[in-house]
Design a protein around this motif. Sequence first.
Motif, PDB file in Angstrom:
ATOM      1  N   ARG A 145      -5.284 -67.466  71.762  1.00 27.05           N
ATOM      2  CA  ARG A 145      -3.913 -67.953  71.814  1.00 27.05           C
ATOM      3  C   ARG A 145      -3.012 -66.863  72.420  1.00 27.05           C
ATOM      4  NH1 ARG A 145      -1.115 -71.964  69.102  1.00 27.05           N
ATOM      5  NH2 ARG A 145       1.094 -71.553  68.727  1.00 27.05           N
ATOM      6  N   PRO A 146      -2.057 -67.223  73.302  1.00 25.23           N
ATOM      7  CA  PRO A 146      -1.149 -66.204  73.857  1.00 25.23           C
ATOM      8  C   PRO A 146      -0.432 -65.422  72.758  1.00 25.23           C
ATOM      9  CG  PRO A 146      -0.942 -68.253  75.075  1.00 25.23           C
ATOM     10  CD  PRO A 146      -1.816 -68.555  73.885  1.00 25.23           C
ATOM     11  N   VAL A 147      -0.263 -64.140  72.996  1.00 31.62           N
ATOM     12  CA  VAL A 147       0.373 -63.253  72.008  1.00 31.62           C
ATOM     13  C   VAL A 147       1.647 -62.661  72.607  1.00 31.62           C
ATOM     14  CG1 VAL A 147      -1.754 -62.727  70.777  1.00 31.62           C
ATOM     15  CG2 VAL A 147      -1.128 -61.357  72.778  1.00 31.62           C
ATOM     16  N   GLY A 148       2.296 -61.813  71.832  1.00 31.53           N
ATOM     17  CA  GLY A 148       3.605 -61.294  72.206  1.00 31.53           C
ATOM     18  C   GLY A 148       3.697 -60.752  73.611  1.00 31.53           C
ATOM     19  N   GLU A 149       2.731 -59.938  74.024  1.00 27.46           N
ATOM     20  CA  GLU A 149       2.815 -59.327  75.353  1.00 27.46           C
ATOM     21  C   GLU A 149       2.751 -60.374  76.471  1.00 27.46           C
ATOM     22  OE1 GLU A 149      -1.294 -57.290  76.210  1.00 27.46           O
ATOM     23  OE2 GLU A 149      -0.940 -57.342  74.051  1.00 27.46           O
ATOM     24  N   ASP A 150       2.080 -61.513  76.205  1.00 26.96           N
ATOM     25  CA  ASP A 150       2.026 -62.578  77.212  1.00 26.96           C
ATOM     26  C   ASP A 150       3.401 -63.211  77.416  1.00 26.96           C
ATOM     27  OD1 ASP A 150      -0.803 -62.339  77.552  1.00 26.96           O
ATOM     28  OD2 ASP A 150      -1.066 -63.401  75.656  1.00 26.96           O
ATOM     29  N   TYR A 151       4.156 -63.360  76.341  1.00 28.64           N
ATOM     30  CA  TYR A 151       5.504 -63.934  76.444  1.00 28.64           C
ATOM     31  C   TYR A 151       6.435 -62.971  77.170  1.00 28.64           C
ATOM     32  CZ  TYR A 151       4.005 -67.622  73.286  1.00 28.64           C
ATOM     33  OH  TYR A 151       3.340 -68.690  72.739  1.00 28.64           O
ATOM     34  N   ILE A 152       6.273 -61.667  76.917  1.00 22.80           N
ATOM     35  CA  ILE A 152       7.119 -60.681  77.597  1.00 22.80           C
ATOM     36  C   ILE A 152       6.844 -60.691  79.096  1.00 22.80           C
ATOM     37  CG2 ILE A 152       7.577 -58.208  77.868  1.00 22.80           C
ATOM     38  CD1 ILE A 152       7.161 -57.905  74.857  1.00 22.80           C
ATOM     39  N   SER A 153       5.556 -60.666  79.476  1.00 24.77           N
ATOM     40  CA  SER A 153       5.221 -60.624  80.907  1.00 24.77           C
ATOM     41  C   SER A 153       5.471 -61.958  81.593  1.00 24.77           C
ATOM     42  CB  SER A 153       3.757 -60.203  81.091  1.00 24.77           C
ATOM     43  OG  SER A 153       2.886 -61.130  80.464  1.00 24.77           O
ATOM     44  N   GLY A 154       5.360 -63.078  80.839  1.00 22.59           N
ATOM     45  CA  GLY A 154       5.507 -64.391  81.446  1.00 22.59           C
ATOM     46  C   GLY A 154       6.934 -64.862  81.603  1.00 22.59           C
ATOM     47  N   LEU A 155       7.838 -64.377  80.743  1.00 21.28           N
ATOM     48  CA  LEU A 155       9.216 -64.889  80.738  1.00 21.28           C
ATOM     49  C   LEU A 155      10.256 -63.905  81.266  1.00 21.28           C
ATOM     50  CD1 LEU A 155       9.159 -66.624  77.239  1.00 21.28           C
ATOM     51  CD2 LEU A 155       9.371 -67.790  79.441  1.00 21.28           C
TER      52      LEU A 155
ATOM     53  N   ALA B 107       9.020 -58.098  70.199  1.00 25.31           N
ATOM     54  CA  ALA B 107       7.899 -58.981  69.853  1.00 25.31           C
ATOM     55  C   ALA B 107       6.952 -58.306  68.874  1.00 25.31           C
ATOM     56  CB  ALA B 107       7.135 -59.383  71.114  1.00 25.31           C
ATOM     57  N   GLN B 108       6.517 -59.076  67.887  1.00 24.52           N
ATOM     58  CA  GLN B 108       5.440 -58.620  67.020  1.00 24.52           C
ATOM     59  C   GLN B 108       4.133 -58.802  67.774  1.00 24.52           C
ATOM     60  OE1 GLN B 108       6.512 -61.079  63.635  1.00 24.52           O
ATOM     61  NE2 GLN B 108       7.298 -59.307  62.533  1.00 24.52           N
ATOM     62  N   MET B 109       3.274 -57.803  67.722  1.00 22.55           N
ATOM     63  CA  MET B 109       2.088 -57.760  68.577  1.00 22.55           C
ATOM     64  C   MET B 109       0.806 -57.670  67.750  1.00 22.55           C
ATOM     65  SD  MET B 109       3.679 -57.532  71.618  1.00 22.55           S
ATOM     66  CE  MET B 109       2.975 -56.547  72.929  1.00 22.55           C
ATOM     67  N   LYS B 110      -0.132 -58.580  68.030  1.00 17.80           N
ATOM     68  CA  LYS B 110      -1.426 -58.549  67.349  1.00 17.80           C
ATOM     69  C   LYS B 110      -2.508 -57.878  68.179  1.00 17.80           C
ATOM     70  CE  LYS B 110      -1.025 -62.589  64.322  1.00 17.80           C
ATOM     71  NZ  LYS B 110      -1.555 -63.945  64.023  1.00 17.80           N
ATOM     72  N   GLY B 111      -2.345 -57.887  69.496  1.00 22.82           N
ATOM     73  CA  GLY B 111      -3.385 -57.364  70.368  1.00 22.82           C
ATOM     74  C   GLY B 111      -4.373 -58.446  70.768  1.00 22.82           C
ATOM     75  N   LYS B 112      -5.175 -58.147  71.803  1.00 18.87           N
ATOM     76  CA  LYS B 112      -6.091 -59.148  72.350  1.00 18.87           C
ATOM     77  C   LYS B 112      -7.562 -58.827  72.119  1.00 18.87           C
ATOM     78  CE  LYS B 112      -3.146 -60.883  76.021  1.00 18.87           C
ATOM     79  NZ  LYS B 112      -3.114 -61.282  77.432  1.00 18.87           N
ATOM     80  N   SER B 113      -7.866 -57.585  71.883  1.00 22.26           N
ATOM     81  CA  SER B 113      -9.252 -57.176  71.654  1.00 22.26           C
ATOM     82  C   SER B 113      -9.341 -56.500  70.297  1.00 22.26           C
ATOM     83  CB  SER B 113      -9.699 -56.203  72.751  1.00 22.26           C
ATOM     84  OG  SER B 113      -8.905 -55.029  72.703  1.00 22.26           O
ATOM     85  N   THR B 114     -10.562 -56.215  69.880  1.00 23.54           N
ATOM     86  CA  THR B 114     -10.742 -55.569  68.571  1.00 23.54           C
ATOM     87  C   THR B 114     -10.033 -54.218  68.526  1.00 23.54           C
ATOM     88  OG1 THR B 114     -12.889 -56.657  68.296  1.00 23.54           O
ATOM     89  CG2 THR B 114     -12.450 -54.747  66.910  1.00 23.54           C
TER      90      THR B 114
END
Length: 596
Positions: free
Chosen positions: A352-362, A397-404
């Motif tokens: 699922r898209p995470v915080g950094e995706d919204y920052i770069s996308g918008l 943005a609260q960030m979960k990260g994309k990889s372990t």
Amino acid sequence: MKLKSIFKKTPVTKPEVKETASQVKPEVPEGLLKRCNKCGKGIFTEDYKKNLYICPKCGGYLRMPAQKRIAFLTEKDSFEEWDTGLTTENPLHMIGYPDRIKSLQEKTKLDEAVITGKARIGENEVALMVMDGRFLMASMGEVVGEKIARGVERATKEKLPVIIFTCSGGARMQEGMTSLMQMAKTSAALKRHSDAGLLYITVLTDPTTGGVTASFAMLGDIILAEPKALIGFAGPRVIEQTIRKKLPKGFQRSEFLLKHGFIDKIVERKDMKTVLEKILTMHRLTAEEIAENTGNNAVFNDDIAVASEQAAGQTVKIMRKSRKQKLSATQKKRASEKTAWERVLTSREKDRPVGEDYISGLFEEFIEFHGDRNFGDDAAICGGIAYFQGQPVTVIAQMKGKSTSENIERNFGMPEPEGYRKALRLMKQAEKFHRPIICFVDTPGAFCGMEAEERGQGEAIARNLYEMSSLETPILSVLIGEGGSGGALAMAVADEVWILENAVYSILSPEGYAAILWKDGSQAARAAKAMKLTSYDLYKAGFVEKIIPEPESYTLDSMMNVFDNLEENISAFLENSKKMTEKERVEARYQRFRSM
């Protein structure tokens, strides 16, 4: 001939031998070579000057003369120097001190250890002040303090942003208490500059220590630093003598301060002008936009009605309609397509898209700022400034990260106290410069740990709720995944709260809810249904203003429609926000929560 004369030692004259070219040691012209004070190797003076005073062999940053730095940073012939010719009174009547000052003036071609003036960086007029370590280690005496204070005062009068490049050994011993008082004088001048709503940027270079660190160096709205610069109050030698221990490698360097939350960003010297120009331009555009919109008539959102306005100076009475909303037929159909527990699981999906995706996308030209100015920089919350459709905004943005590895680095999106304090610092900065704030919320909850409690997790969350309720700039919060408890609410005290269709927002995780209420964590699905935590439940109850539809499979490959929807709605939100006065906005936000 006597026998003993045969064995007599007689001096032998060596024949004259001419030295070959290979045996003659070449004489190096004075000034051709310089020894790098970082690696100790010899370098050609011209090479390191062309390389912005950076050693070409080790990459070490050497001290850049103030005049050279100004020429590199500013537009050609735009620098106008201020307050030249000031001289020290020699307050302690130190023998030889005036002669030392005169000698340094002749050697460096400087009046004192700082140059101040006005210049252009790109299209931006600034008050620029640059300290020079060649002049008594750029220690702060009365003339340095006076030039900086005068420069800041003039910048306040002319409504100019201030940039100070610091480089100092601290207070000037030869001037005693007079030097110490410059710390208070410069800080007070900067407070007035800040109260006028003006931008102050500090750039910390090697070394920045002592009274300069403990005054104007660390007071910037935005604090940048060059790589590996020594920055601290007490010098390393003093600390080691005090604690009788060897300091760890990297202690008090720029990277150490970034990790511990005291600076926003480390910028390489070659990139400094570009970064400063971006920051200045964003703040100049904000100021221009505010000026253009001054005098607009204010109106309230649809759910706010002005009942009456009393005599001048009295509060405008605001009556709110019921917050409860009805679902449309389409929404009802979509609401029934998944159970509450299924939506919880969807909100947690790894792709699922995470915080950094919204920052770069918008947003465009996002510049991340770091640190809470108190203890650390929490990677679970990312914030900075960017453009949205050409308008400067603050994005958090609260960030979960994309990889372990990113999950671990970002603590699985569970912020610690310094994360909330960083977010609040950036929000207060946005308020000062009249930038709208856009938050993206996605957290299982605030981090529960001994260290977080020791550093005041509860106080940090409470402070955000307290301060956000009265921020005078527009605030929009969008729940994009999990919205867990106070950890989510601490970034959602907003004018409006939106939620993605499969995001959730709740008092606790379903597992925790079931464990507390029924002593059985396996009853999570039952708990999810009972908690009414889905987007549709929240909309009907009036806790969110808008549901953003999602595709059946919401990943990076299918996110464009969602982003287009968000972009259109954010644009409308920002446009509507311009129709309200600051006072009305704060009152409307108060009434939003007061009615719950």
